[in-house]
Design a protein around this motif. Structure first.
Motif, PDB file in Angstrom:
ATOM      1  N   LYS A   9     -14.635  24.854  80.196  1.00 37.70           N
ATOM      2  CA  LYS A   9     -14.941  24.927  78.766  1.00 37.70           C
ATOM      3  C   LYS A   9     -16.446  24.895  78.589  1.00 37.70           C
ATOM      4  CE  LYS A   9     -11.873  21.372  77.838  1.00 37.70           C
ATOM      5  NZ  LYS A   9     -12.844  20.521  78.417  1.00 37.70           N
ATOM      6  N   TYR A  11     -19.218  24.209  75.933  1.00 37.00           N
ATOM      7  CA  TYR A  11     -19.573  23.686  74.615  1.00 37.00           C
ATOM      8  C   TYR A  11     -21.069  23.874  74.423  1.00 37.00           C
ATOM      9  CZ  TYR A  11     -15.156  21.138  74.011  1.00 37.00           C
ATOM     10  OH  TYR A  11     -13.838  20.800  73.848  1.00 37.00           O
ATOM     11  N   GLU A  14     -25.473  20.597  70.176  1.00 34.55           N
ATOM     12  CA  GLU A  14     -25.728  20.657  68.731  1.00 34.55           C
ATOM     13  C   GLU A  14     -26.921  21.541  68.403  1.00 34.55           C
ATOM     14  OE1 GLU A  14     -26.222  17.001  66.516  1.00 34.55           O
ATOM     15  OE2 GLU A  14     -24.069  16.606  66.667  1.00 34.55           O
ATOM     16  N   ARG A  83     -17.217  21.503  65.215  1.00 34.46           N
ATOM     17  CA  ARG A  83     -17.773  22.562  66.023  1.00 34.46           C
ATOM     18  C   ARG A  83     -18.834  21.953  66.931  1.00 34.46           C
ATOM     19  NH1 ARG A  83     -15.759  27.022  64.271  1.00 34.46           N
ATOM     20  NH2 ARG A  83     -16.921  28.071  65.887  1.00 34.46           N
ATOM     21  N   PRO A  84     -19.398  22.661  67.917  1.00 33.74           N
ATOM     22  CA  PRO A  84     -18.994  24.000  68.317  1.00 33.74           C
ATOM     23  C   PRO A  84     -17.570  23.975  68.873  1.00 33.74           C
ATOM     24  CG  PRO A  84     -20.410  23.036  69.975  1.00 33.74           C
ATOM     25  CD  PRO A  84     -20.417  22.105  68.808  1.00 33.74           C
TER      26      PRO A  84
END
Lengths: 456, 456
Positions: A9, A11, A14, A83-84
C-alpha cells in the motif's frame, strides 16, 4: 525510488496531499456542451443555476478554463481525516491469476460513507455553509452519496434531506440508519412530500423509484424552501472536479515510485469516480504528453455509453433540471429491479460523454453475476469486500490481466476500487444462494425510453 | 521529530512494521495461573491441549518466558495487506470537547472483518495450515471473529465452520453473508449438530445462545472430526500475543513522534484487543521503565472485572474446555438480549485478569445508551462509525478528556478503536429511535451464576 520493491500500500504523506483539484476541461480542445434551460433551450446562466445550486459550485460548474482550482483549507483538513486513500498493489490477485500484469487499485472505501462520494460531499457542504445556507437536499440511489453527504453536513452543522430511491430504501434499511446517525432525514422516493413525487406516484403507483425521479424531488424540495440548495453526487462537472483528488493522489503516488499505468479502468454510473480517477492522466493525453488506455465499465442492465445516444436529455424524470448533452438511455429509462447496487443512472457525466465521443476512451458493459463472481474472487485474495459498483471495474481489470497472461505482456493496470460492499449483503446473499439473475434491456426497451427524449 | 505537527493519521512504513509479537507474560513476575484439566484438576499438558488446538499455538499458549516471538513471514505478508493500522490524532474530537487533552486512537477497523480480530485469525489459520489440517471450527458472537477467521481460512484454503450465537445470527444476517462470501459455513448456536448443543436446547429451548455455549459446540465439532482443530478469538494468551501487534505498532508510531500516553484505554470483552494494545506499554511498566494508567472498559450488562470473582471457572457453558483462572461471572451467566454487540463473554483473559488483580490496571463499566451517545458524537466529528464494542472505550476516553478540561491538564490519551459498526445498525436504529434500554444484572443474577462455578 523506482528500484525499491513497491509496498503493498502506498500512502502519500500529509504534505504530499493535493492542494488543487484538476479541471480536465481546461485541457479539452472541444469542451462539453453547455447545460441548457429546458424552457428556452438557451445555455443556463449562472444566475439561473444559482437558484438551484450554491453559488461557488455554479462558478466551478461553468469554469472551463482554469486547470487548477485550489482546495480550500477547511476541505483539506477534512480530507486529512480519511485521506490520502491507499494506492494498493494487488500482489495476491496477480498471484491468483498467474498474470505477468501489475495490478494497482486506488481504494476509496476506507471511510464511513464507504466510497469516494465523500470527496465531493464535503466540498459541496463546505460551499453551502460558506453561503450561509440552512441546509441541502439531495437524492441517493445505493446510499453511498446520501451517507457521504450526511457525514459532510453533520461536520458543518447543516440540515441534510435525502430522497432515497425506494427500492434501495427498502433493501438497505441500514444505510438509512447510518444517515440518521449522522443527523440526516431520509425519505423514500417517489414520496408524497413533493408535487413531482405525487405526480409520479399517481402515474406509476408500484414504481421502485429511480435516481432520475429522486433528483426531481430533491430539486423541488430545495427550490421551494428558503435557505436550501440542491446538491448532486455525480454527473455534474463540479463533482468530477472534486473527485479529481482521486486521480491526482494516484498519479502523485505512481510518479513517486516511477510507475506508469498502461490501462486505467473505472466503473461508470454517472461518471464521477471514473472521471475523477482518469482526470490528470487524461490531461496528459490531451496535452500529448503521454498515452493511456481508459476503460469505462458499466452494467449491462443500464448501458448508457455502450447502447445510449449522445444527445441533450433531461437529467431527471420530472424534467425540472437543466438539459445536458450526454450519453443517455432517456430519462424515463428504469433499470430492472433485479439490478443490485448503484450505476443505475440513465445518463452520464457530460465530460465523460464528450471524452468518449472524441474517441479518447473505451467503454464496455458487464453482467452482474459475472461481476459478483469477480467480486468474490477479489475479496478472498485481497481481503476487501468490494461494493457491487466497484466490482464492475474489478471484473474488467481481471479480464485485462488474464489477457496479459495469454500474451505474456507485463502491462500495468490501474483501477478504481470505489468502495466497500458492507451494505450490499442482500445482493451478495442472492449471489451466494445462486439465485442472482442478469437482465439486459431489449432494443425495444431502450427505444421506448429514447423516444420520450426532448426534441431540440 | 517531536517538533513537527503531528499528522491526523500516522502510518508506519512497511519496513517499520513489527517483526515480533511481544509476549507480556515474559515480564510478569507473577504469571497467570495455568489452565487446568477439568477432569483431574491438574495443569493441562501440551499433549492434552494438542487434541483441541494446533500444536504451534499450544506452544505459544504455554510460553511464559520468551519476550519476543517472531511473526512468520507468511503472516507478515498478510499483515501488509491491511496493516499498519493508522494511529489517529482525534483533532476534531478534541476541538468538539474543548479539552486540552491530546487524544489518539489506534484504528483497527479498516479491513473487511471490521475489527482487530483478523490479527489473530490469520496467525491461527496459518499454523493450522502448517500442521496440515483440513479446517478449523470456532464460535462467533457479534460476528467479527467469525468474519476474520473466514477471511483467514479462505486465504489459506482451509475449511471454516463457525458457530454463531443465535441472537447475533438472527440480528446480523449480513455478517453471516460476509462469512459465506469467504466460503465459511455458519451454524446458529445452540444447534442440533452437536451433542452439547442438543443438550442445551433440551434444557433451554428458548435460549438466545451465548459465547460460552457456542464455544462448547465448536470444540465438540473440532474434536469429533478428523483433521480439525478449534480456534478461539479472544481470552487465550496466544490471542493476546498475536494482538500485541496493535500495541507494538502504536508504540512504534508514538515513539517516532515523541508521544508518551498518560492513559491507555480499551474495551474489554475477552480481553484480546485491550491486552494487545496495552502489552508493550505494560511491559515497560512491569520492567519499571515507565508508568501508564490502563483502563479496561466493560459493559455494565456483563461486568466480569468490576463485579465478577477471580477464580478458576469453565470457559464455556458445556464445560468441555480447560478451566481458567480469571475474573468471571460464572460460565452460566447470560447477558440480557437487549445488550448490543459483543463484549458478552462471562470471563476474561487470564493475563488481563492477573494484571488487574495485581493492581496494575483499572476497570470501569458503562451502560449502553451512554455508549451509543458517545459513539454518535464521535462518528459525527471523526467521520468513523464505531462498533458498539469500541464505543465503550470512546465513552471513557471522552470522560477522561472532559476531566482534563476541568482540571486544565494536557494529558495524552490513547484508546483502541477496535472496529466499525456497519453491521450494528440494528442497534444504532434502536438508539436513533430512542428505544434502546440499559440492563444491569442484579447481585442475585450474578450470585446465581457464580454458585454454579466449579469448586476446586
Amino acid at each position: 525510488m523506482s528500484n525499491e520493491k513497491i509496498p503493498y500500500k502506498i500512502y502519500l504523506e500529509e504534505k504530499e496531499m493535493p492542494v488543487n483539484w484538476y479541471n480536465v476541461r481546461a485541457d479539452m480542445k472541444k469542451k462539453p456542451a453547455p447545460l441548457l434551460n429546458p424552457g428556452t433551450g438557451q445555455p443556463m446562466t449562472a444566475e439561473e443555476l444559482n437558484t438551484v445550486f450554491c453559488e461557488e459550485l455554479v462558478k466551478q460548474e461553468l469554469n472551463e478554463t482554469d486547470r487548477y482550482i485550489e482546495i480550500p483549507e477547511e476541505i483539506r483538513e477534512f480530507y486529512k481525516m480519511y485521506r490520502p486513500s491507499p494506492l494498493v498493489r494487488a500482489y495476491c490477485l496477480e498471484k491468483k491469476l498467474g498474470t505477468p500484469a501489475k495490478i494497482y487499485y486506488k481504494f476509496e472505501g476506507n471511510n464511513t460513507s464507504g466510497s469516494h462520494k465523500l470527496n465531493s460531499a464535503i466540498a459541496q457542504a463546505y460551499y453551502a455553509k460558506k453561503q450561509g445556507l440552512k441546509g441541502v437536499t439531495t437524492e441517493t440511489g445505493a446510499g453511498q452519496w446520501g451517507t457521504a453527504l450526511s457525514m459532510a453536513c453533520s461536520y458543518f452543522d447543516l440540515d441534510c434531506n435525502v430522497y432515497m430511491v425506494k427500492v434501495s430504501y427498502e433493501q438497505k434499511p441500514f444505510r438509512r440508519e447510518v444517515m440518521r446517525t449522522y443527523g440526516a432525514s431520509v425519505t423514500p422516493s417517489p414520496s408524497d412530500t413533493t408535487e413531482v413525487g405525487r405526480k409520479i406516484l399517481a402515474e406509476f403507483p408500484d414504481t421502485n423509484g429511480s435516481l432520475g425521479c429522486a433528483i426531481s424531488e430533491a430539486v423541488e424540495a430545495a427550490t421551494t424552501h428558503e435557505g436550501y440548495r440542491y446538491v448532486l453526487g455525480s454527473v455534474l462537472s463540479q463533482v468530477l472536479l472534486h473527485q479529481s483528488v482521486i486521480g491526482v493522489e494516484a498519479k502523485t503516488a505512481m510518479d513517486k515510485y516511477g510507475i506508469k499505468p498502461d490501462i486505467i479502468i473505472g466503473c461508470a454510473g454517472g461518471g464521477s469516480n471514473l472521471g475523477g480517477l482518469i482526470s490528470p492522466f487524461m490531461g496528459e493525453k490531451l496535452r500529448g504528453e503521454a498515452d493511456y488506455r481508459f476503460i469505462a465499465v458499466e452494467p449491462a442492465s443500464c448501458p448508457s455509453l455502450t447502447r445510449g445516444v449522445y444527445a441533450y436529455d433531461f437529467c431527471d424524470t420530472g424534467k425540472v433540471c437543466p438539459l445536458q448533452k450526454m450519453y443517455t438511455l432517456g430519462s424515463s429509462f428504469m433499470p430492472s429491479p433485479n439490478h443490485a447496487g448503484g450505476l443505475r443512472y440513465h445518463g452520464m457525466s457530460g465530460i465523460v460523454s464528450e471524452l468518449y465521443d472524441q474517441g479518447l476512451m473505451e467503454a464496455v458493459s458487464v453482467e452482474q453475476t459475472e461481476v459478483f463472481e469477480a467480486a468474490t474472487a477479489f475479496a478472498r485474495v485481497e481481503g476487501i469486500l468490494p461494493a457491487p459498483e466497484s466490482s464492475h471495474a474489478i471484473k474488467v481489470a481481471m479480464d485485462e490481466a488474464l489477457r496479459c497472461k495469454e500474451t505474456g505482456e507485463e502491462k500495468t493496470i490501474l483501477f478504481g476500487l470505489t468502495g466497500t460492499g458492507y451494505f450490499d449483503m442482500y445482493a451478495y446473499q442472492k449471489y451466494n444462494d445462486g439465485v442472482m439473475t442478469d437482465y439486459i434491456p431489449t432494443d425495444e426497451d431502450i427505444k421506448k425510453s429514447l423516444d420520450q427524449m426532448p426534441k431540440l
